[in-house]
Design an enzyme around this catalytic site. Structure first.
Site, mmCIF file in Angstrom:
data_model
loop_
_atom_site.group_PDB
_atom_site.id
_atom_site.type_symbol
_atom_site.label_atom_id
_atom_site.label_comp_id
_atom_site.label_asym_id
_atom_site.label_seq_id
_atom_site.Cartn_x
_atom_site.Cartn_y
_atom_site.Cartn_z
ATOM 1 N N ASP A 139 -1.160 -7.258 -11.670
ATOM 2 C CA ASP A 139 -1.248 -6.636 -10.438
ATOM 3 C C ASP A 139 -2.245 -5.174 -10.490
ATOM 4 O OD1 ASP A 139 -0.395 -6.043 -7.403
ATOM 5 O OD2 ASP A 139 0.025 -4.243 -8.542
ATOM 6 N N GLY A 167 -1.626 -6.179 -5.199
ATOM 7 C CA GLY A 167 -2.501 -7.378 -5.419
ATOM 8 C C GLY A 167 -1.900 -8.678 -5.442
ATOM 9 N N ASP A 168 -0.819 -8.558 -6.193
ATOM 10 C CA ASP A 168 0.112 -9.916 -6.449
ATOM 11 C C ASP A 168 0.485 -10.692 -5.063
ATOM 12 O OD1 ASP A 168 -0.256 -10.171 -9.137
ATOM 13 O OD2 ASP A 168 1.785 -9.442 -9.681
ATOM 14 N N LEU A 169 1.062 -9.496 -4.084
ATOM 15 C CA LEU A 169 1.942 -9.848 -3.078
ATOM 16 C C LEU A 169 1.065 -9.993 -1.740
ATOM 17 C CD1 LEU A 169 5.313 -8.126 -3.796
ATOM 18 C CD2 LEU A 169 4.723 -10.441 -4.345
ATOM 19 N N GLY A 172 -2.094 -12.149 -3.585
ATOM 20 C CA GLY A 172 -1.696 -13.515 -4.108
ATOM 21 C C GLY A 172 -0.767 -14.419 -3.398
#
Length: 394
Positions: A139, A167-169, A172
């Site tokens: 992230d 970034g991840d949540l 993604g």
């Protein structure tokens, strides 16, 4: 009760850790049948715990309402099992680097030939092509390469990555959900699936709209310095201020009526004219607001402002959030049970809609917990499963 919106949708989830599993959990909460495909030797890399439990808290909070099939994808028999499942599935979620699923023999083109309506969503750090396609990342890297990290933190201080994995949540998880649902909707009417390429860096960048606006309007081609944009500290009426007891109050009074309501409630109508200044007097105005907020404890501010429509709220710790009347009234916290029978807190699905009630139908699964029922559904018998187990295929 009406059926859940995604009831009847079948999803194969090959992802691990956080972005893909939470994406799949959201879809499962909406009624999809999510089958988590895991390596028989340990499963999802987020499973291990230092205490020897079967699943970590990280794993538990993003893997409810799923089944688990443990299968060795490096064996022909394991690949054949997956191909049979994919032939009847609606969605595949791929969390590997580009090309891995192809090398395993279960990439999009192979599965598309078996099932033309299949939606295949690949979630990666940097996308399927471009110079960074094969690079690893987390992230903090996606934030740094999308400009998010440079804009995060206080004025004059270093970039600061918070404990919300943007970034991840946002990248993604939520972008993948959006892409999957759009492609799934089209597949339902056209009979043709799609390959959905989700780059977490792209997704973070696409939502940097406030910084982009100031680049064009005020920054002469460069972003405003960290902590000096309109929502990061530039104006006195919008920011985080310390209270008398070392806690913090968040002011978000960007509209005049909200700022006026806050100032009047605080007994400082003289500050109304200073809330939106942008010239050299802004610094002095912020000092005045800081002194005002510092004059009361957070508890006192919360009590004073509870019925004031001034966009002023206490900065709460997560434990306080979980006990807050708003959180409780919205039913956002509930207790789950791990495969080991241990209770743990979890968050509810955040979307409310008519004729739909969120519910936990399945606790997070043990590794390979549903091997037998899945393999039986494919026509395998007890002898087949015994042979698979002996060969390390499941």
């Amino acid at each position: 009760m009406a059926k859940k919106p995604l009831e009847g949708v079948s999803i194969l989830d090959f992802s691990q850790y956080l972005p893909g599993p939470l994406c799949a959990q959201h879809l499962a909460d909406l009624g999809a049948d999510v089958l988590k495909i895991e390596n028989p030797k340990g499963g999802d890399l987020a499973r291990p715990t230092p205490t020897g439990e079967s699943a970590s808290r990280q794993f538990l909070v993003v893997n409810r309402n799923k089944r688990s099939l443990s299968v060795n994808l490096r064996t022909p028999e394991g690949v054949e099992i997956v191909r049979k499942l994919a032939a009847e599935a609606d969605v595949v979620i791929d969390g590997f680097r580009p090309g891995v699923m192809d090398r395993l023999g279960i990439g999009y083109e192979t599965l598309k030939a078996l099932n033309p309506r299949l939606v295949f969503c690949a979630i990666t750090g940097y996308g399927q092509d471009g110079p960074y396609a094969q690079k690893g990342g987390h992230d903090i890297n996606y934030q740094s390469l999308s400009g998010v990290l440079e804009q995060s933190g206080s004025a004059g201080g270093p970039p600061a990555s918070g404990n919300f994995q943007i970034g991840d949540l946002a990248g993604g998880t939520l972008t993948a959900v959006m892409g999957i649902l759009a492609a799934l909707f089209d597949a339902q009417r056209s009979g043709q699936g799609r390959f959905v390429d989700v780059s977490m860096t792209d997704a973070a960048l696409a939502h940097m709209v406030s910084a982009l606006a100031t680049v064009q309007t005020y920054g002469h081609g460069q972003p405003m310095p960290r902590g000096e944009d309109f929502t990061s500290g530039r104006v006195p009426c919008y920011g985080v201020y310390e209270t008398a007891d070392g806690r913090h109050l968040a002011l978000g009074a960007l509209e005049p009526q909200f700022w006026q309501a806050f100032c009047n409630a605080a007994g400082r109508p003289d500050l109304i004219a200073k809330g939106f200044v942008l010239d050299d007097s802004a610094g002095a105005a912020k000092i005045e607001v800081a002194a005002l907020v510092k004059s009361r404890s957070l508890k006192d501010w919360a009590a004073l402002l509870e019925d004031v429509d001034g966009c002023a709220t206490p900065v709460l710790r997560l434990d306080e959030v979980m006990a807050h009347p708003l959180t409780r009234a919205r039913g956002m916290v509930l207790e789950g049970t791990s495969p080991d029978g241990i209770a743990y807190p979890q968050f509810a699905f955040p979307v409310k809609m008519s004729d739909y009630q969120f519910s936990v139908e399945r606790r997070p699964p043990k590794l390979g917990e549903h091997n037998q029922e899945v393999l039986e559904s494919l026509g395998y018998g007890e002898a087949d499963m015994a042979a698979f187990k002996a060969k390390g295929i499941i």
